[in-house]
Structures are given as structure tokens and as C-alpha cells.
Design a protein around this motif. Structure first.
Motif, PDB file in Angstrom:
ATOM      1  N   VAL A  42       0.838  -1.202   0.000  1.00 49.58           N
ATOM      2  CA  VAL A  42       0.000   0.000   0.000  1.00 49.58           C
ATOM      3  C   VAL A  42       0.874   1.254   0.000  1.00 49.58           C
ATOM      4  N   LEU A  45       1.927   1.825  -3.534  1.00 51.59           N
ATOM      5  CA  LEU A  45       0.827   2.367  -4.348  1.00 51.59           C
ATOM      6  C   LEU A  45       0.599   3.843  -4.037  1.00 51.59           C
ATOM      7  N   ALA A  46       0.603   4.168  -2.732  1.00 57.58           N
ATOM      8  CA  ALA A  46       0.385   5.559  -2.335  1.00 57.58           C
ATOM      9  C   ALA A  46       1.514   6.440  -2.855  1.00 57.58           C
ATOM     10  N   ALA A  47       2.751   5.906  -2.825  1.00 60.18           N
ATOM     11  CA  ALA A  47       3.901   6.665  -3.322  1.00 60.18           C
ATOM     12  C   ALA A  47       3.783   6.888  -4.825  1.00 60.18           C
ATOM     13  N   LEU A  48       3.305   5.872  -5.541  1.00 65.79           N
ATOM     14  CA  LEU A  48       3.128   5.997  -6.994  1.00 65.79           C
ATOM     15  C   LEU A  48       2.110   7.090  -7.314  1.00 65.79           C
ATOM     16  N   ALA A  49       1.054   7.156  -6.489  1.00 63.44           N
ATOM     17  CA  ALA A  49       0.019   8.167  -6.706  1.00 63.44           C
ATOM     18  C   ALA A  49       0.495   9.553  -6.284  1.00 63.44           C
ATOM     19  N   ALA A  50       1.381   9.609  -5.261  1.00 62.82           N
ATOM     20  CA  ALA A  50       1.771  10.905  -4.694  1.00 62.82           C
ATOM     21  C   ALA A  50       2.700  11.675  -5.611  1.00 62.82           C
ATOM     22  N   GLY A  51       3.530  10.977  -6.384  1.00 59.94           N
ATOM     23  CA  GLY A  51       4.420  11.700  -7.281  1.00 59.94           C
ATOM     24  C   GLY A  51       5.779  11.035  -7.416  1.00 59.94           C
ATOM     25  N   GLU A  52       6.573  11.567  -8.347  1.00 57.11           N
ATOM     26  CA  GLU A  52       7.851  10.935  -8.688  1.00 57.11           C
ATOM     27  C   GLU A  52       8.809  10.916  -7.505  1.00 57.11           C
ATOM     28  N   PHE A  55       7.760   8.309  -4.951  1.00 55.26           N
ATOM     29  CA  PHE A  55       8.013   6.979  -5.484  1.00 55.26           C
ATOM     30  C   PHE A  55       9.514   6.677  -5.489  1.00 55.26           C
TER      31      PHE A  55
ATOM     32  N   TYR B  54       9.355   5.913 -13.556  1.00 55.03           N
ATOM     33  CA  TYR B  54       8.115   6.317 -12.891  1.00 55.03           C
ATOM     34  C   TYR B  54       6.944   6.422 -13.872  1.00 55.03           C
ATOM     35  N   ARG B  58       3.408   4.248 -13.902  1.00 53.77           N
ATOM     36  CA  ARG B  58       2.086   4.900 -13.852  1.00 53.77           C
ATOM     37  C   ARG B  58       1.235   4.517 -15.054  1.00 53.77           C
ATOM     38  N   ALA B 113      -5.953   0.748   5.446  1.00 56.07           N
ATOM     39  CA  ALA B 113      -4.943   0.414   4.435  1.00 56.07           C
ATOM     40  C   ALA B 113      -5.602   0.100   3.097  1.00 56.07           C
ATOM     41  N   THR B 116      -6.732   3.325   1.547  1.00 53.49           N
ATOM     42  CA  THR B 116      -5.566   4.055   1.043  1.00 53.49           C
ATOM     43  C   THR B 116      -5.095   3.467  -0.283  1.00 53.49           C
ATOM     44  N   GLY B 117      -5.035   2.140  -0.348  1.00 56.93           N
ATOM     45  CA  GLY B 117      -4.602   1.473  -1.570  1.00 56.93           C
ATOM     46  C   GLY B 117      -5.544   1.736  -2.730  1.00 56.93           C
ATOM     47  N   ALA B 120      -5.250   5.291  -3.971  1.00 58.44           N
ATOM     48  CA  ALA B 120      -4.020   5.478  -4.741  1.00 58.44           C
ATOM     49  C   ALA B 120      -4.203   4.964  -6.169  1.00 58.44           C
ATOM     50  N   ARG B 123      -6.508   7.295  -8.082  1.00 55.57           N
ATOM     51  CA  ARG B 123      -5.821   8.551  -8.443  1.00 55.57           C
ATOM     52  C   ARG B 123      -4.928   8.358  -9.662  1.00 55.57           C
ATOM     53  N   VAL B 124      -4.154   7.254  -9.650  1.00 59.14           N
ATOM     54  CA  VAL B 124      -3.265   7.000 -10.791  1.00 59.14           C
ATOM     55  C   VAL B 124      -4.084   6.713 -12.052  1.00 59.14           C
ATOM     56  N   SER B 128      -4.918  11.790 -11.720  1.00 63.00           N
ATOM     57  CA  SER B 128      -4.963  12.999 -10.890  1.00 63.00           C
ATOM     58  C   SER B 128      -3.883  12.989  -9.817  1.00 63.00           C
TER      59      SER B 128
END
Lengths: 130, 128
Positions: A42, A45-52, A55, B54, B58, B113, B116-117, B120, B123-124, B128
Motif C-alpha cells: 500500500v 501504491l500511495a507513493a506511486l500516486a503521490a508523485g515521482e 516513489f 516512474y 504509472r 490500508a 488508502t490502496g 491510490a 488517483r493513478v 490525478s
């Protein structure tokens, strides 16, 4: 355990060691390891969504020595839980309860998890920068 | 000396079962079968991204099927994890308040968790 004064049933130290003891407790132990590991997934995944940048921090942690140990340990736990989980599903159909078959499938779970872990990490390391 | 003259059946009647039956057992197996496929798919996907940067990671996640399967994985996995941890706690924790507290805490952590997953991935997937 509550002290009820009742006689206790024979416990671990009474029995001769057998592989089913290991395959049974390993399923629970690896399940706990994977549950903790799921929080790391998780995080990824959160890091991937948060930005480069976020991540990048995540992959840097994963590639650190501790990160590598965690990932190899996770892989081993994953393959054991997968192999032994399939074994349990097959046993749920009523198959494989004869002692010889039970012992054999225990060993198959353990050996398969080691072989699959070696294969995956051989692939990763042969691929260069993991 | 028996103090209650009622028949055992009369005392049990109306109290019902635990209202759960084999539900826990069955759900653990159904999620296990789903996870056999979902985890192997996830492992293959992660291995295919070994050298990806990255943007590629994505872009892979943005593909609808990958996003759907990943959300399915996150939800199924946390459900399965809670079912399993619950049994372990019930088996080994003999102090009642510690047991109940642990059972509630693992559920809270798992729900947070999982949310959150899922957030995420969404969002990807929506960029956004």
C-alpha cells in the motif's frame, strides 16, 4: 492460559518432530508476514500516486540492503503461503489425507517455495539493477 | 444436583446459532482462490516493471484492466488477511480484553490500508 486445574493434553515436547508441524505453523507465520508486507504494498501504491519524488523514496528504500532482505523474505513467505494454500484447498476437497501423502505434500510446499524464490530472484538479479 | 429442571433443548431453543455458520471458513477459501490468480498476476506485473521508470509504472497502472485487478487484489487481500489474523488471535491470545482489542485494531488497520490502496490506484488510473 487460565489455570483450571484440569489435566493438560500432551503438548509439543511429547511428540517426535514431523514435517507437518512445520508446514502447519509456517502457514500461519507466513500469513502474518504477508499481512505486514501488505502495508508495504500500500505504501508503494500511495507513493506511486503521490508523485515521482515519493516513489523515488520508496524504490530507494526497496533497493537498500534492508529493503532487499525484506523483499527476499517477502517472496519466500509469499511462495510458501501460495503453495501451501493451494495444498490446503486441495485437502478441502478431501484429497491427500493419507499420512504418506500428507507428509509428501508438506515437503512439496516447503521445497517449491524455496525453488520459486530462487527462480524469481535469479531472474531479478540476472536482469541487472533490481 | 440439577438446579434447572428445564430440558436442555428448551434452554437452547430461540437462542439460535452464532448466526455465522460456515461463513468465515467459506469466505477464507473463496478469497484464497481469488488471491491465487490475483497475486500471481501482480507478481508478473511487478517483475515486468523491473527496469521501468516512474512514468512507465504509472502508465501500466492506468490501463483499465490493471487498475481493476489491482483494486480487486487490494480488497480481497485485506479481507483474507483479516480472516486469517482473526483466527490466529482467537487461538493464541487468552486474555479476553487483549483479544477483543486486537481483533478490532486489525480490522481498523485493514480498512484504512485498503481504502488508502484503492484511493491510490484510482488517483493513478484517473491521472490525478
Amino acid at each position: 492460559m487460565a489455570n483450571t486445574g484440569r489435566p493438560l493434553s500432551p503438548h509439543l515436547q511429547v511428540y517426535k518432530w514431523q514435517v507437518q508441524m512445520l508446514s502447519s505453523i509456517l502457514h500461519r507465520a507466513t500469513g502474518i508476514v504477508l499481512a505486514v508486507g501488505s502495508l508495504i504494498i500500500v505504501w508503494g501504491l500511495a507513493a506511486l500516486a503521490a508523485g515521482e519524488q515519493a516513489f523515488g523514496t520508496f524504490t530507494a528504500c526497496a533497493a537498500s540492503p534492508i529493503g532487499m532482505v525484506v523483499m527476499v523474505g517477502w517472496t519466500l513467505a509469499f511462495f510458501y503461503h501460495l503453495a501451501n494454500g493451494i495444498r490446503h484447498l486441495l485437502q478441502d476437497t478431501g484429497a491427500g489425507y493419507a499420512v504418506a501423502s500428507f507428509v509428501r505434500s508438506s515437503w512439496i510446499s516447503i521445497i517449491a517455495s524455496i525453488v520459486l524464490t530462487v527462480l524469481v530472484w535469479g531472474y531479478v538479479l540476472a536482469g541487472g539493477h533490481a | 444436583m440439577k438446579t434447572d429442571l428445564r430440558h436442555p433443548l428448551a434452554r437452547a431453543r430461540g437462542l439460535g446459532s452464532a448466526k455465522d455458520g460456515a461463513g468465515h471458513w467459506m469466505l477464507q477459501r473463496v478469497t484464497a482462490v481469488a488471491l491465487v490468480f490475483l497475486t500471481v498476476w501482480l507478481l508478473c506485473t511487478v517483475l515486468s516493471l523491473l527496469h521501468a521508470d516512474y512514468a512507465t509504472a504509472r502508465a501500466t497502472l492506468m490501463k483499465p484492466w490493471n487498475a481493476v485487478l489491482l483494486i480487486a487484489f487490494v480488497l480481497t487481500m485485506f479481507r483474507h488477511a483479516v480472516l486469517g489474523l482473526q483466527v490466529v488471535i482467537e487461538d493464541y491470545v487468552h486474555t479476553r480484553w487483549v483479544e477483543v482489542t486486537s481483533l478490532v485494531v486489525i480490522k481498523f488497520i485493514a480498512v484504512l490500508a485498503a481504502l488508502t490502496g484503492v484511493l491510490a490506484v484510482v488517483r493513478v488510473a484517473l491521472g490525478s
